[in-house]
Design an enzyme around this catalytic site. Sequence first.
Site, PDB file in Angstrom:
ATOM      1  N   ARG A  67      -2.045  12.738  -3.815  1.00 50.13           N
ATOM      2  CA  ARG A  67      -1.294  12.376  -5.025  1.00 50.13           C
ATOM      3  C   ARG A  67      -0.092  13.279  -5.245  1.00 50.13           C
ATOM      4  NH1 ARG A  67      -5.873   9.539  -7.762  1.00 50.13           N
ATOM      5  NH2 ARG A  67      -5.066   8.428  -9.561  1.00 50.13           N
ATOM      6  N   LYS A 113      -6.987   0.449  -6.455  1.00 51.51           N
ATOM      7  CA  LYS A 113      -7.397   1.216  -5.265  1.00 51.51           C
ATOM      8  C   LYS A 113      -8.923   1.237  -5.141  1.00 51.51           C
ATOM      9  CE  LYS A 113      -5.211   4.956  -6.616  1.00 51.51           C
ATOM     10  NZ  LYS A 113      -4.555   4.572  -7.891  1.00 51.51           N
ATOM     11  N   ARG A 132     -10.159  -1.796 -18.974  1.00 53.28           N
ATOM     12  CA  ARG A 132     -11.277  -1.114 -18.324  1.00 53.28           C
ATOM     13  C   ARG A 132     -11.963  -0.191 -19.322  1.00 53.28           C
ATOM     14  NH1 ARG A 132     -10.127   2.310 -12.920  1.00 53.28           N
ATOM     15  NH2 ARG A 132      -9.348   3.804 -14.438  1.00 53.28           N
ATOM     16  N   ARG A 141      -0.175   8.737 -17.821  1.00 52.41           N
ATOM     17  CA  ARG A 141      -0.602   8.707 -16.420  1.00 52.41           C
ATOM     18  C   ARG A 141       0.458   8.039 -15.542  1.00 52.41           C
ATOM     19  NH1 ARG A 141      -6.135   6.130 -15.475  1.00 52.41           N
ATOM     20  NH2 ARG A 141      -6.011   7.249 -13.526  1.00 52.41           N
ATOM     21  N   ARG A 178     -15.456   5.962 -18.612  1.00 52.95           N
ATOM     22  CA  ARG A 178     -14.477   6.959 -18.192  1.00 52.95           C
ATOM     23  C   ARG A 178     -13.699   7.459 -19.392  1.00 52.95           C
ATOM     24  NH1 ARG A 178     -11.605   5.361 -12.616  1.00 52.95           N
ATOM     25  NH2 ARG A 178     -10.019   6.627 -13.631  1.00 52.95           N
TER      26      ARG A 178
HETATM   27  P1  B4P Z   1      -9.143   0.341 -10.186  1.00 57.61           P
HETATM   28  O1  B4P Z   1      -9.477  -0.288  -8.886  1.00 57.61           O
HETATM   29  O2  B4P Z   1     -10.261   1.084 -10.871  1.00 57.61           O
HETATM   30  O3  B4P Z   1      -7.854   1.268 -10.120  1.00 57.61           O
HETATM   31  P2  B4P Z   1      -7.522   2.643  -9.383  1.00 57.61           P
HETATM   32  O4  B4P Z   1      -6.166   2.424  -8.808  1.00 57.61           O
HETATM   33  O5  B4P Z   1      -8.620   3.042  -8.445  1.00 57.61           O
HETATM   34  O6  B4P Z   1      -7.560   3.672 -10.614  1.00 57.61           O
HETATM   35  P3  B4P Z   1      -7.249   5.168 -10.956  1.00 57.61           P
HETATM   36  O7  B4P Z   1      -5.962   5.592 -10.331  1.00 57.61           O
HETATM   37  O8  B4P Z   1      -7.348   5.160 -12.453  1.00 57.61           O
HETATM   38  O9  B4P Z   1      -8.422   6.118 -10.475  1.00 57.61           O
HETATM   39  P4  B4P Z   1      -8.751   7.547  -9.853  1.00 57.61           P
HETATM   40  O10 B4P Z   1     -10.217   7.578  -9.947  1.00 57.61           O
HETATM   41  O11 B4P Z   1      -8.141   7.661  -8.497  1.00 57.61           O
HETATM   42  O12 B4P Z   1      -8.642  -0.834 -11.125  1.00 57.61           O
HETATM   43  C1  B4P Z   1      -8.285  -0.630 -12.480  1.00 57.61           C
HETATM   44  C2  B4P Z   1      -8.768  -1.788 -13.352  1.00 57.61           C
HETATM   45  O13 B4P Z   1      -8.096  -2.990 -12.983  1.00 57.61           O
HETATM   46  C3  B4P Z   1     -10.267  -2.096 -13.196  1.00 57.61           C
HETATM   47  O14 B4P Z   1     -10.794  -2.409 -14.465  1.00 57.61           O
HETATM   48  C4  B4P Z   1     -10.304  -3.318 -12.289  1.00 57.61           C
HETATM   49  O15 B4P Z   1     -11.425  -4.140 -12.532  1.00 57.61           O
HETATM   50  C5  B4P Z   1      -9.008  -4.024 -12.659  1.00 57.61           C
HETATM   51  N1  B4P Z   1      -8.420  -4.763 -11.524  1.00 57.61           N
HETATM   52  C6  B4P Z   1      -8.382  -4.361 -10.232  1.00 57.61           C
HETATM   53  N2  B4P Z   1      -7.749  -5.280  -9.484  1.00 57.61           N
HETATM   54  C7  B4P Z   1      -7.350  -6.275 -10.351  1.00 57.61           C
HETATM   55  C8  B4P Z   1      -6.626  -7.503 -10.174  1.00 57.61           C
HETATM   56  N3  B4P Z   1      -6.199  -7.909  -8.982  1.00 57.61           N
HETATM   57  N4  B4P Z   1      -6.374  -8.245 -11.275  1.00 57.61           N
HETATM   58  C9  B4P Z   1      -6.822  -7.846 -12.495  1.00 57.61           C
HETATM   59  N5  B4P Z   1      -7.520  -6.708 -12.728  1.00 57.61           N
HETATM   60  C10 B4P Z   1      -7.774  -5.928 -11.657  1.00 57.61           C
HETATM   61  O16 B4P Z   1      -8.115   8.737 -10.741  1.00 57.61           O
HETATM   62  C11 B4P Z   1      -8.626   9.242 -11.976  1.00 57.61           C
HETATM   63  C12 B4P Z   1      -8.025  10.594 -12.355  1.00 57.61           C
HETATM   64  O17 B4P Z   1      -8.591  11.647 -11.500  1.00 57.61           O
HETATM   65  C13 B4P Z   1      -6.511  10.797 -12.182  1.00 57.61           C
HETATM   66  O18 B4P Z   1      -5.769  10.342 -13.290  1.00 57.61           O
HETATM   67  C14 B4P Z   1      -6.384  12.342 -11.987  1.00 57.61           C
HETATM   68  O19 B4P Z   1      -6.423  13.030 -13.220  1.00 57.61           O
HETATM   69  C15 B4P Z   1      -7.637  12.695 -11.208  1.00 57.61           C
HETATM   70  N6  B4P Z   1      -7.371  12.717  -9.743  1.00 57.61           N
HETATM   71  C16 B4P Z   1      -7.900  11.856  -8.826  1.00 57.61           C
HETATM   72  N7  B4P Z   1      -7.445  12.135  -7.585  1.00 57.61           N
HETATM   73  C17 B4P Z   1      -6.603  13.201  -7.723  1.00 57.61           C
HETATM   74  C18 B4P Z   1      -5.792  13.922  -6.805  1.00 57.61           C
HETATM   75  N8  B4P Z   1      -5.751  13.600  -5.498  1.00 57.61           N
HETATM   76  N9  B4P Z   1      -5.042  14.965  -7.275  1.00 57.61           N
HETATM   77  C19 B4P Z   1      -5.070  15.299  -8.571  1.00 57.61           C
HETATM   78  N10 B4P Z   1      -5.800  14.638  -9.509  1.00 57.61           N
HETATM   79  C20 B4P Z   1      -6.566  13.596  -9.093  1.00 57.61           C
END
Ligand code: B4P
Length: 193
Positions: free
Chosen positions: A89, A14, A128, A146, A134
């Site tokens: 979420r 995302k 990551r 998670r 993080r």
């Molecule tokens: P990202 O792009 O970083 O993944 P994400 O889906 O954004 O991550 P996440 O769900 O952990 O984050 P958030 O900050 O929302 O990609 C992950 C990895 O994969 C990276 O290293 C990237 O380089 C790699 N990658 C990406 N695309 C790729 C591909 N095509 N091929 C190979 N590798 C690839 O959440 C963090 C925490 O905050 C949650 O767990 C929760 O505790 C809290 N939180 C956030 N929003 C919340 C909400 N609305 N309600 C309650 N808690 C919340």
Amino acid sequence: MFNVILFGPPGSGKGTQSEKLIEKYGFVHLSTGDLLRKERQLKTHLGIEAQKFVDKGQLVPDEVVIGMVSSALDENLNAPGFLFDGFPRTVTQAEALDRLLELKKSEIPVVLFLEVDEEELIKRLVNRGKTSERTDDGDENIQRKRQQVYKKETLPVAAYYAKKKKVVTINGMGSIEDIFSRLSASIDKKIAD
Ligand code: B4P
């Protein structure tokens, strides 16, 4: 105002895809993960309390996150559209977002759902963790937790929007560029509708 929700499990890309979509379409990026990390860096009470949930792989309480989103929407009154990343979420958050957007005479036309195999997700997040600062990355047990929390609390959000016929499923496996092309094609189609 044209809004998009980028939806998917932790590690589905995302954040990665949001950066590219913002550059292409000029959305205002609203990532609750980023907002929470900013609060933590600033060592605010909210940031310190929220981090306790994040580090355990749990969701931060709804009222905290909804309050943050409401403020961010108010700070961007003239936005051409929002890209919601990692929000909503829970179904409670989705209902709150509907109400907040209604007040602004706006809505969610499309939810882009990135689908990725679970083992690939764990691999990406453990990887990551090798380079990121993080505190919720790296440990495989936390990553599995998670994913469990996602299935129980977040997946019902997809059903909530599916009932409103807003969900478009996108294959989130493959190269970052290929996935970006798939997402862009869906947004272009929706804008043209
Ligand atoms: P990202 O792009 O970083 O993944 P994400 O889906 O954004 O991550 P996440 O769900 O952990 O984050 P958030 O900050 O929302 O990609 C992950 C990895 O994969 C990276 O290293 C990237 O380089 C790699 N990658 C990406 N695309 C790729 C591909 N095509 N091929 C190979 N590798 C690839 O959440 C963090 C925490 O905050 C949650 O767990 C929760 O505790 C809290 N939180 C956030 N929003 C919340 C909400 N609305 N309600 C309650 N808690 C919340």
